[in-house]
Design a protein around this motif. Sequence first.
Motif, PDB file in Angstrom:
ATOM      1  N   ARG A  74      -8.359  -6.668  17.378  1.00 66.96           N
ATOM      2  CA  ARG A  74      -7.766  -7.669  18.259  1.00 66.96           C
ATOM      3  C   ARG A  74      -7.441  -7.013  19.608  1.00 66.96           C
ATOM      4  NH1 ARG A  74      -4.527  -8.238  13.428  1.00 66.96           N
ATOM      5  NH2 ARG A  74      -5.046 -10.128  12.253  1.00 66.96           N
ATOM      6  N   PRO A  75      -7.142  -7.823  20.650  1.00 67.08           N
ATOM      7  CA  PRO A  75      -6.788  -7.244  21.952  1.00 67.08           C
ATOM      8  C   PRO A  75      -5.617  -6.266  21.899  1.00 67.08           C
ATOM      9  CG  PRO A  75      -7.259  -9.584  22.192  1.00 67.08           C
ATOM     10  CD  PRO A  75      -7.261  -9.296  20.715  1.00 67.08           C
ATOM     11  N   ASP A  76      -4.703  -6.453  20.929  1.00 67.18           N
ATOM     12  CA  ASP A  76      -3.559  -5.545  20.845  1.00 67.18           C
ATOM     13  C   ASP A  76      -3.860  -4.282  20.043  1.00 67.18           C
ATOM     14  OD1 ASP A  76      -3.665  -6.440  18.244  1.00 67.18           O
ATOM     15  OD2 ASP A  76      -1.650  -7.314  18.213  1.00 67.18           O
ATOM     16  N   GLY A  77      -5.116  -4.126  19.597  1.00 64.78           N
ATOM     17  CA  GLY A  77      -5.507  -2.913  18.886  1.00 64.78           C
ATOM     18  C   GLY A  77      -5.380  -2.985  17.377  1.00 64.78           C
ATOM     19  N   THR A  78      -4.772  -4.044  16.844  1.00 62.45           N
ATOM     20  CA  THR A  78      -4.699  -4.193  15.396  1.00 62.45           C
ATOM     21  C   THR A  78      -6.028  -4.702  14.856  1.00 62.45           C
ATOM     22  OG1 THR A  78      -3.808  -6.442  15.610  1.00 62.45           O
ATOM     23  CG2 THR A  78      -2.223  -4.624  15.448  1.00 62.45           C
ATOM     24  N   SER A  79      -6.241  -4.504  13.568  1.00 61.43           N
ATOM     25  CA  SER A  79      -7.538  -4.807  12.978  1.00 61.43           C
ATOM     26  C   SER A  79      -7.498  -6.099  12.159  1.00 61.43           C
ATOM     27  CB  SER A  79      -7.995  -3.664  12.073  1.00 61.43           C
ATOM     28  OG  SER A  79      -9.242  -3.963  11.471  1.00 61.43           O
ATOM     29  N   THR A  80      -8.611  -6.831  12.174  1.00 59.91           N
ATOM     30  CA  THR A  80      -8.739  -8.045  11.380  1.00 59.91           C
ATOM     31  C   THR A  80      -9.421  -7.777  10.039  1.00 59.91           C
ATOM     32  OG1 THR A  80     -10.826  -8.543  12.506  1.00 59.91           O
ATOM     33  CG2 THR A  80      -8.814  -9.568  13.379  1.00 59.91           C
ATOM     34  N   ARG A  81      -9.835  -6.543   9.780  1.00 62.85           N
ATOM     35  CA  ARG A  81     -10.401  -6.192   8.469  1.00 62.85           C
ATOM     36  C   ARG A  81      -9.541  -5.121   7.820  1.00 62.85           C
ATOM     37  NH1 ARG A  81     -16.531  -5.435   6.303  1.00 62.85           N
ATOM     38  NH2 ARG A  81     -16.135  -7.672   5.958  1.00 62.85           N
ATOM     39  N   GLN A  82      -9.058  -5.420   6.624  1.00 66.03           N
ATOM     40  CA  GLN A  82      -8.240  -4.505   5.850  1.00 66.03           C
ATOM     41  C   GLN A  82      -9.010  -4.081   4.602  1.00 66.03           C
ATOM     42  OE1 GLN A  82      -4.914  -3.736   7.016  1.00 66.03           O
ATOM     43  NE2 GLN A  82      -5.783  -4.766   8.806  1.00 66.03           N
ATOM     44  N   ARG A  83      -8.908  -2.797   4.227  1.00 68.33           N
ATOM     45  CA  ARG A  83      -9.733  -2.264   3.142  1.00 68.33           C
ATOM     46  C   ARG A  83      -8.895  -1.509   2.111  1.00 68.33           C
ATOM     47  NH1 ARG A  83     -13.691   1.658   6.180  1.00 68.33           N
ATOM     48  NH2 ARG A  83     -11.676   2.299   7.036  1.00 68.33           N
ATOM     49  N   LEU A  84      -9.388  -1.532   0.883  1.00 69.65           N
ATOM     50  CA  LEU A  84      -8.834  -0.709  -0.193  1.00 69.65           C
ATOM     51  C   LEU A  84     -10.019  -0.076  -0.918  1.00 69.65           C
ATOM     52  CD1 LEU A  84      -6.641   0.326  -2.140  1.00 69.65           C
ATOM     53  CD2 LEU A  84      -6.846  -1.853  -3.380  1.00 69.65           C
ATOM     54  N   TYR A  85     -10.141   1.250  -0.828  1.00 64.76           N
ATOM     55  CA  TYR A  85     -11.213   1.938  -1.541  1.00 64.76           C
ATOM     56  C   TYR A  85     -10.966   1.825  -3.042  1.00 64.76           C
ATOM     57  CZ  TYR A  85     -13.206   4.025   2.649  1.00 64.76           C
ATOM     58  OH  TYR A  85     -13.818   4.212   3.853  1.00 64.76           O
ATOM     59  N   LEU A  86     -11.985   1.398  -3.777  1.00 59.00           N
ATOM     60  CA  LEU A  86     -11.855   1.253  -5.220  1.00 59.00           C
ATOM     61  C   LEU A  86     -12.197   2.566  -5.911  1.00 59.00           C
ATOM     62  CD1 LEU A  86     -13.298  -2.343  -5.673  1.00 59.00           C
ATOM     63  CD2 LEU A  86     -10.901  -1.620  -5.625  1.00 59.00           C
ATOM     64  N   TYR A  87     -11.394   3.574  -5.598  1.00 59.55           N
ATOM     65  CA  TYR A  87     -11.476   4.890  -6.216  1.00 59.55           C
ATOM     66  C   TYR A  87     -10.187   5.133  -6.997  1.00 59.55           C
ATOM     67  CZ  TYR A  87     -15.164   6.217  -2.808  1.00 59.55           C
ATOM     68  OH  TYR A  87     -16.307   6.306  -2.068  1.00 59.55           O
ATOM     69  N   PRO A  88     -10.233   5.969  -8.029  1.00 60.38           N
ATOM     70  CA  PRO A  88      -8.978   6.334  -8.719  1.00 60.38           C
ATOM     71  C   PRO A  88      -7.930   6.884  -7.760  1.00 60.38           C
ATOM     72  CG  PRO A  88     -10.881   7.099  -9.969  1.00 60.38           C
ATOM     73  CD  PRO A  88     -11.413   6.593  -8.655  1.00 60.38           C
ATOM     74  N   GLU A  89      -8.385   7.566  -6.698  1.00 59.01           N
ATOM     75  CA  GLU A  89      -7.459   8.145  -5.729  1.00 59.01           C
ATOM     76  C   GLU A  89      -6.606   7.082  -5.029  1.00 59.01           C
ATOM     77  OE1 GLU A  89     -11.299  10.632  -5.343  1.00 59.01           O
ATOM     78  OE2 GLU A  89     -10.652   8.706  -6.119  1.00 59.01           O
ATOM     79  N   SER A  90      -7.122   5.868  -4.932  1.00 61.11           N
ATOM     80  CA  SER A  90      -6.378   4.776  -4.312  1.00 61.11           C
ATOM     81  C   SER A  90      -5.694   3.887  -5.343  1.00 61.11           C
ATOM     82  CB  SER A  90      -7.330   3.909  -3.477  1.00 61.11           C
ATOM     83  OG  SER A  90      -7.949   4.635  -2.450  1.00 61.11           O
TER      84      SER A  90
END
Length: 263
Positions: A74-90
């Motif tokens: 977005r213009p303010d630098g925030t993101s419109t895509r959020q992610r969660l890696y489907l690894y045991p580490e996450s």
Amino acid sequence: MPARSAEATLTGSSVEPASALDLAGVVERSPLRDAPFDHIRMEGIFPADFYHALLERFPAPAAFHPLHHHDALRPDGTSTRQRLYLYPESLWRLPRAQRQVWRRVAAALCAPELELAFKRKFRAALENRFQQSAETVPLYPVPILVRDLPGYKIGIHADTLTKAITVQFYLPADASQVHLGTVFHTTRDPDDDRPMTMPFLPASGYAFAVRRKESWHSVPTTTAADGERRSIMLTYYVDQAPRSKLRRRLQRAGIVFGRYPRY
């Protein structure tokens, strides 16, 4: 005997294991289409009871981290895509009920039999690109759970050649977001383009073999009325260069401490 509830399906002793999710079978049953490029459309990816459990156990926003891609900002630098890696580490950070179901999904997504099913399906495209048997092309699966927020979009592109196969499993609750599907293009030229949309329907999705100047695709801008666009992205990266292998190992090590890749 009454049908088991989603809660019983998740917590009872007869929980269906991830290996019973027949994702490879879904790929095998999906016909290969060659226009505008080699791809498949998948339906019935998850059994109905299991799909209901996935939606009920979808992680809270705090479990996700932002994608810092120019199309997603977005213009303010925030993101419109959020992610969660489907690894045991996450996934170990999730509440137990969520962790149970998403670990099963993660294991199914990273299963060797699913990779082989995709390789067989896209044999011609892979062998043309890599000049070797499709089964022997070294790939590395990266499964990511995605929340696309209002304002998300991505322009027409063909994916970087560090990728070999791109897969997306759609996770809407119903058919009200059907118009939010990824669009396939014949060209980047709007005057010659013949676009085709992959309908954004429950437990459906698509996959394609990545080809330079061929596998053009995009996502139109979503709106507040659309709500969140939820899906699983499964990307098979080319696993050849030692430097790339080292970078992936370091990335996964960083995830343990909450340090995520920016892209």
